[in-house]
Every structure is written in C-alpha cells, then in structure tokens.
Design a protein around this motif. Structure first.
Motif, PDB file in Angstrom:
ATOM      1  N   LYS A   1       0.847  -1.199   0.000  1.00  0.00           N
ATOM      2  CA  LYS A   1       0.000   0.000   0.000  1.00  0.00           C
ATOM      3  C   LYS A   1       0.876   1.239   0.000  1.00  0.00           C
ATOM      4  CE  LYS A   1      -0.366  -0.520   5.026  1.00  0.00           C
ATOM      5  NZ  LYS A   1      -1.262  -0.716   6.172  1.00  0.00           N
ATOM      6  N   ALA A   2       0.274   2.360  -0.393  1.00  0.00           N
ATOM      7  CA  ALA A   2       1.018   3.609  -0.531  1.00  0.00           C
ATOM      8  C   ALA A   2       1.645   4.049   0.790  1.00  0.00           C
ATOM      9  CB  ALA A   2       0.103   4.701  -1.078  1.00  0.00           C
ATOM     10  N   GLU A   3       0.966   3.764   1.905  1.00  0.00           N
ATOM     11  CA  GLU A   3       1.464   4.196   3.206  1.00  0.00           C
ATOM     12  C   GLU A   3       2.837   3.607   3.533  1.00  0.00           C
ATOM     13  OE1 GLU A   3      -1.574   3.167   2.568  1.00  0.00           O
ATOM     14  OE2 GLU A   3      -2.751   4.977   2.988  1.00  0.00           O
ATOM     15  N   ASN A   4       3.155   2.457   2.937  1.00  0.00           N
ATOM     16  CA  ASN A   4       4.448   1.828   3.205  1.00  0.00           C
ATOM     17  C   ASN A   4       5.620   2.688   2.740  1.00  0.00           C
ATOM     18  OD1 ASN A   4       3.248  -0.403   4.325  1.00  0.00           O
ATOM     19  ND2 ASN A   4       3.310  -1.617   2.449  1.00  0.00           N
ATOM     20  N   TYR A   5       5.342   3.635   1.839  1.00  0.00           N
ATOM     21  CA  TYR A   5       6.421   4.407   1.225  1.00  0.00           C
ATOM     22  C   TYR A   5       6.518   5.840   1.749  1.00  0.00           C
ATOM     23  CZ  TYR A   5       6.564   0.326  -1.657  1.00  0.00           C
ATOM     24  OH  TYR A   5       6.680  -0.984  -2.057  1.00  0.00           O
ATOM     25  N   LYS A   6       5.856   6.094   2.883  1.00  0.00           N
ATOM     26  CA  LYS A   6       5.910   7.427   3.476  1.00  0.00           C
ATOM     27  C   LYS A   6       7.325   7.789   3.925  1.00  0.00           C
ATOM     28  CE  LYS A   6       1.666   8.762   3.016  1.00  0.00           C
ATOM     29  NZ  LYS A   6       1.366   9.888   2.084  1.00  0.00           N
TER      30      LYS A   6
END
Length: 288
Positions: free
Chosen positions: A270-275
């Motif tokens: 998910k996108a949150e993993n790349y914060k």
C-alpha cells in the motif's frame, strides 16, 4: 405502466450495461508493462518473459513489455496512460504518486522488499567505513533510484557525510550493474547499488567479491513494487493482484518466475508503506 411495458426499458438498461462492459474489455485488450531500467534492457526482458506469459493466461489478454530509456520515462509513461503497469522502485513510486496527485496504486511487492538494503562496494584497501569516502571518487546508480541513490544518500547524510561537498567527485552510472563495472574498472573509488543485483552478480560470477567487496550495508527499507493507475478497470486490477499472489514456488512455472524476479513470494502492499521514502526524498531535496 404494465410489467410488459416496462420490459423494453429493462432490456435497454441491460443492453447499455453490457455495452459499457464490452467497451471496457475492448479498451483493455493489451496490458502495457514496463520497469525502471535499473539493469540492462536485455536482462529486464529476459526476467519478464515468463511472468508476461503467466499474466496473459491469468488475465486473458495480451501482455506487452516495453523497455524505457530512463527512470523518468517509466513515471511519465504510467501517468500519461502510455503504460498500464510498471515495476517501480520506492522512490519512483513516490515520484509517480506525487506527480499524479495520489492516483498511482502499488499492488504488490516481493516479501524481500519490506526490508530491502543497499550495499557500498570498493576495490580500495583504504575504504572500510562510510567516513573513508571523504575525498574519494564515488558513483551512485540512477538519480531516481531508491536503492542506488536516495537511500544510500540518506544514510551518508545520517553519517555526517555530504556527497556533494565531502567527496572529490560523484557520478551517476545509470544502473546497478554499471555501478559495479565502474568500481571494478577503477573509474571510481567506490559505489553503491541494491543488494539484490549485487548478490545476483556474485552468484553468476560476473563480479569477483575478492576484488570488489562490500564494506557497508544499509539498514532495511521498503522498496520495489508493481504499480498501476487508480483508474484501471477494477476487475483487471484484482486479477493482476490475484495472479501475483498465486505464484507458488512449488510449481515449475512459479519457481521459474519467482527465481527470475528474485522473490520468495509476492505480498500485497500500500502507498502508506512508502511514506518514509517520501520523507527521505524531501529531506534530501530530491523530490520535485
């Protein structure tokens, strides 16, 4: 209105719905795929061929792999609807997601990508720590590479080493295997690349670890993923996700694909993993 009078209206609604789905199917007859060029184009195509054939069977549509000239082209290709799915590094995913206004969806990543690492390599006996890179000639991979530039730069800065001011000269090789070639050939004193390519080069005996050696390995971070646009047909998107998750190393087909992708298995992401990647890029002033 009688129930018989309503029947033509119902038929019209059904016909319209079928037409819409037919239009979607017609529009998505080919899945256009690419990957960031972190290795030679011939190697990327070799690695993708069995995966492409597998996806064709799972999706029931043609799958085409098109190499791109640089990392930026993979980002622009997906955003501008010239590509449908791209193998991104963590940083290129962040770039694409920011550029698109949050309209890029990471589908899956290798289990290994939850704690990916970069290695620093050299042939010099005088270089044994990051501090020893001061005053030396050094090469990153591509400027947009997560594991070949962004995260190595992040850890250099954390060690109080500014590549732009503390090193004699920095270069960008453009790809991980090119970085190793530059170090092995004496063009630079040291360089950095992702651990997966390094291990593959050692295993295939394309680099002699007695000559080119690792002197520093970074902590783990999230990296590569397969990404699509948020406007992709949800049925196709789900089929893609299911296909990756179904790859089984106990089958000949799954074993070949996973080995070529250097993966034990694929998992949802998910996108949150790349914060954290985005934060590192902003701290290093690399996110435009």
């Amino acid at each position: 209105m009688t129930k018989f009078a309503k029947f033509p209206a119902i038929l019209a609604t059904v016909a319209a719905t079928l037409a819409i789905h037919s239009g979607i199917a017609q529009a998505q007859q080919v899945l256009r795929v690419s990957a960031i060029p972190d290795e030679a184009p011939t190697e990327l195509q070799r690695k993708f061929k069995p995966l492409g054939s597998y996806l064709e069977k799972k999706l029931g549509m043609k799958v085409e792999f098109t190499p791109v000239t640089d990392y930026a082209a993979s980002v622009e290709g997906l955003i501008n609807h010239k590509l449908d799915m791209v193998w991104f590094g963590g940083f290129t995913f962040v770039q694409a997601n920011v550029r698109s206004g949050g309209k890029i969806v990471p589908l899956v990543q290798r289990e290994e990508d939850t704690k990916f690492r970069s290695v620093f390599v050299t042939t010099s006996k005088d270089i044994n720590t990051l501090a020893d890179l001061k005053g030396k000639n050094f090469t990153f991979g591509s400027e947009s590479s997560t594991s070949g530039h962004l995260m190595p730069r992040y850890y250099l800065l954390a060690a109080k080493i500014n590549p732009d001011t503390d090193m004699k000269r920095i270069a960008f090789s453009g790809a991980h295997d090119a970085t190793v070639a530059a170090v092995a050939g004496g063009k630079v004193d040291a360089g950095t690349l992702n651990i997966s390519v390094w291990e593959k080069l050692v295993e295939s005996k394309k680099v002699d670890p007695a000559k080119v050696r690792v002197f520093y390995t970074t902590p783990g971070y999230y990296d590569y993923n397969w990404s699509v646009r948020s406007d992709m047909n949800p049925v196709v998107r789900q089929k893609l996700t299911d296909a990756f998750l179904a790859l089984d190393p106990s089958t000949p087909e799954g074993k070949e694909i996973l080995e070529l992708q250097r993966a034990t298995k694929f998992i949802p992401t998910k996108a949150e993993n790349y914060k954290d990647i985005e934060a590192a890029a902003r701290d290093a002033k690399l996110l435009k």
